[in-house]
Design a protein around this motif. Sequence first.
Motif, PDB file in Angstrom:
ATOM      1  N   VAL A  53       0.839  -1.199   0.000  1.00  0.00           N
ATOM      2  CA  VAL A  53       0.000   0.000   0.000  1.00  0.00           C
ATOM      3  C   VAL A  53       0.876   1.252   0.000  1.00  0.00           C
ATOM      4  N   GLY A  54       1.983   1.229   0.733  1.00  0.00           N
ATOM      5  CA  GLY A  54       2.901   2.366   0.743  1.00  0.00           C
ATOM      6  C   GLY A  54       3.490   2.628  -0.634  1.00  0.00           C
ATOM      7  N   ARG A  55       3.880   1.559  -1.330  1.00  0.00           N
ATOM      8  CA  ARG A  55       4.409   1.726  -2.694  1.00  0.00           C
ATOM      9  C   ARG A  55       3.343   2.265  -3.624  1.00  0.00           C
ATOM     10  N   ARG A  56       2.116   1.785  -3.471  1.00  0.00           N
ATOM     11  CA  ARG A  56       1.032   2.259  -4.338  1.00  0.00           C
ATOM     12  C   ARG A  56       0.728   3.740  -4.101  1.00  0.00           C
ATOM     13  N   LEU A  57       0.734   4.163  -2.845  1.00  0.00           N
ATOM     14  CA  LEU A  57       0.510   5.583  -2.549  1.00  0.00           C
ATOM     15  C   LEU A  57       1.611   6.448  -3.149  1.00  0.00           C
ATOM     16  N   ASP A  58       2.857   5.978  -3.070  1.00  0.00           N
ATOM     17  CA  ASP A  58       3.960   6.730  -3.661  1.00  0.00           C
ATOM     18  C   ASP A  58       3.824   6.803  -5.173  1.00  0.00           C
ATOM     19  N   ALA A  59       3.449   5.690  -5.798  1.00  0.00           N
ATOM     20  CA  ALA A  59       3.290   5.676  -7.254  1.00  0.00           C
ATOM     21  C   ALA A  59       2.131   6.561  -7.686  1.00  0.00           C
ATOM     22  N   ARG A  60       1.062   6.569  -6.928  1.00  0.00           N
ATOM     23  CA  ARG A  60      -0.091   7.399  -7.264  1.00  0.00           C
ATOM     24  C   ARG A  60       0.254   8.879  -7.148  1.00  0.00           C
ATOM     25  N   GLY A  61       1.047   9.242  -6.143  1.00  0.00           N
ATOM     26  CA  GLY A  61       1.466  10.632  -5.990  1.00  0.00           C
ATOM     27  C   GLY A  61       2.366  11.063  -7.134  1.00  0.00           C
ATOM     28  N   ALA A  62       3.236  10.171  -7.590  1.00  0.00           N
ATOM     29  CA  ALA A  62       4.119  10.502  -8.707  1.00  0.00           C
ATOM     30  C   ALA A  62       3.322  10.607 -10.000  1.00  0.00           C
ATOM     31  N   ALA A  63       2.289   9.777 -10.163  1.00  0.00           N
ATOM     32  CA  ALA A  63       1.481   9.798 -11.386  1.00  0.00           C
ATOM     33  C   ALA A  63       0.632  11.064 -11.466  1.00  0.00           C
ATOM     34  N   ARG A  64       0.301  11.644 -10.336  1.00  0.00           N
ATOM     35  CA  ARG A  64      -0.505  12.869 -10.331  1.00  0.00           C
ATOM     36  C   ARG A  64       0.343  14.116 -10.578  1.00  0.00           C
ATOM     37  N   GLY A  65       1.623  13.925 -10.801  1.00  0.00           N
ATOM     38  CA  GLY A  65       2.481  15.056 -11.120  1.00  0.00           C
ATOM     39  C   GLY A  65       3.119  15.698  -9.912  1.00  0.00           C
ATOM     40  N   ARG A  66       2.957  15.099  -8.763  1.00  0.00           N
ATOM     41  CA  ARG A  66       3.587  15.675  -7.568  1.00  0.00           C
ATOM     42  C   ARG A  66       5.073  15.384  -7.557  1.00  0.00           C
ATOM     43  N   GLY A  67       5.449  14.301  -8.210  1.00  0.00           N
ATOM     44  CA  GLY A  67       6.861  13.938  -8.256  1.00  0.00           C
ATOM     45  C   GLY A  67       7.332  13.429  -6.910  1.00  0.00           C
ATOM     46  N   PRO A  68       8.482  12.813  -6.908  1.00  0.00           N
ATOM     47  CA  PRO A  68       9.004  12.318  -5.634  1.00  0.00           C
ATOM     48  C   PRO A  68       9.473  13.476  -4.763  1.00  0.00           C
ATOM     49  N   SER A  69       9.113  13.417  -3.512  1.00  0.00           N
ATOM     50  CA  SER A  69       9.551  14.466  -2.595  1.00  0.00           C
ATOM     51  C   SER A  69      10.951  14.142  -2.089  1.00  0.00           C
ATOM     52  N   ARG A  70      11.508  15.034  -1.303  1.00  0.00           N
ATOM     53  CA  ARG A  70      12.855  14.799  -0.773  1.00  0.00           C
ATOM     54  C   ARG A  70      12.899  13.569   0.115  1.00  0.00           C
ATOM     55  N   SER A  71      11.809  13.266   0.786  1.00  0.00           N
ATOM     56  CA  SER A  71      11.784  12.110   1.680  1.00  0.00           C
ATOM     57  C   SER A  71      11.564  10.808   0.925  1.00  0.00           C
ATOM     58  N   GLY A  72      11.313  10.879  -0.379  1.00  0.00           N
ATOM     59  CA  GLY A  72      11.188   9.655  -1.162  1.00  0.00           C
ATOM     60  C   GLY A  72       9.760   9.248  -1.437  1.00  0.00           C
ATOM     61  N   GLY A  73       8.777  10.078  -1.216  1.00  0.00           N
ATOM     62  CA  GLY A  73       7.397   9.719  -1.516  1.00  0.00           C
ATOM     63  C   GLY A  73       6.419  10.525  -0.705  1.00  0.00           C
ATOM     64  N   SER A  74       5.194  10.064  -0.722  1.00  0.00           N
ATOM     65  CA  SER A  74       4.143  10.776  -0.002  1.00  0.00           C
ATOM     66  C   SER A  74       4.273  10.532   1.506  1.00  0.00           C
ATOM     67  N   PRO A  75       3.749  11.425   2.321  1.00  0.00           N
ATOM     68  CA  PRO A  75       3.789  11.215   3.773  1.00  0.00           C
ATOM     69  C   PRO A  75       3.038   9.955   4.195  1.00  0.00           C
ATOM     70  N   ALA A  76       1.913   9.672   3.524  1.00  0.00           N
ATOM     71  CA  ALA A  76       1.161   8.458   3.865  1.00  0.00           C
ATOM     72  C   ALA A  76       1.974   7.220   3.511  1.00  0.00           C
ATOM     73  N   GLY A  77       2.650   7.258   2.365  1.00  0.00           N
ATOM     74  CA  GLY A  77       3.503   6.125   1.979  1.00  0.00           C
ATOM     75  C   GLY A  77       4.651   5.944   2.950  1.00  0.00           C
ATOM     76  N   ALA A  78       5.240   7.051   3.409  1.00  0.00           N
ATOM     77  CA  ALA A  78       6.334   6.963   4.374  1.00  0.00           C
ATOM     78  C   ALA A  78       5.846   6.378   5.698  1.00  0.00           C
ATOM     79  N   ALA A  79       4.644   6.763   6.118  1.00  0.00           N
ATOM     80  CA  ALA A  79       4.092   6.230   7.361  1.00  0.00           C
ATOM     81  C   ALA A  79       3.833   4.732   7.240  1.00  0.00           C
ATOM     82  N   LEU A  80       3.331   4.304   6.089  1.00  0.00           N
ATOM     83  CA  LEU A  80       3.076   2.871   5.912  1.00  0.00           C
ATOM     84  C   LEU A  80       4.373   2.074   5.803  1.00  0.00           C
ATOM     85  N   ARG A  81       5.416   2.674   5.192  1.00  0.00           N
ATOM     86  CA  ARG A  81       6.708   1.983   5.151  1.00  0.00           C
ATOM     87  C   ARG A  81       7.280   1.838   6.558  1.00  0.00           C
TER      88      ARG A  81
END
Length: 101
Positions: A53-81
């Motif tokens: 689920v964390g990987r999917r949230l990160d991929a969905r954020g990148a697909a929406r044009g947000r791009g990877p953040s400095r922390s490596g993904g979305s905050p929700a994805g980081a919390a799930l990781r």
Amino acid sequence: MEQVLNLLLLRFGLLVGGLVVLALLVFAVAVVLRRRGKLGEVRRYAAPAARAVGRRLDARGAARGRGPSRSGGSPAGAALRAAARHLDDDGRGKQERGAGR
């Protein structure tokens, strides 16, 4: 204006109340599973699911044009990781795991 503020406060209160009830429900399920000795089994199944689920949230954020953040993904994805890492460690930190050997 006062009605709008009251409506916003009511909405916030319902949201927080719902989150508290959800947290209590998750805690009660964890206690029941621990008493029955099934917590380890559930932990083995939950870790890969949280990771996926964390990987999917990160991929969905990148697909929406947000791009990877400095922390490596979305905050929700980081919390799930982080939750998946905790589940992989069986709830023990790295120091405790190596100290007993």
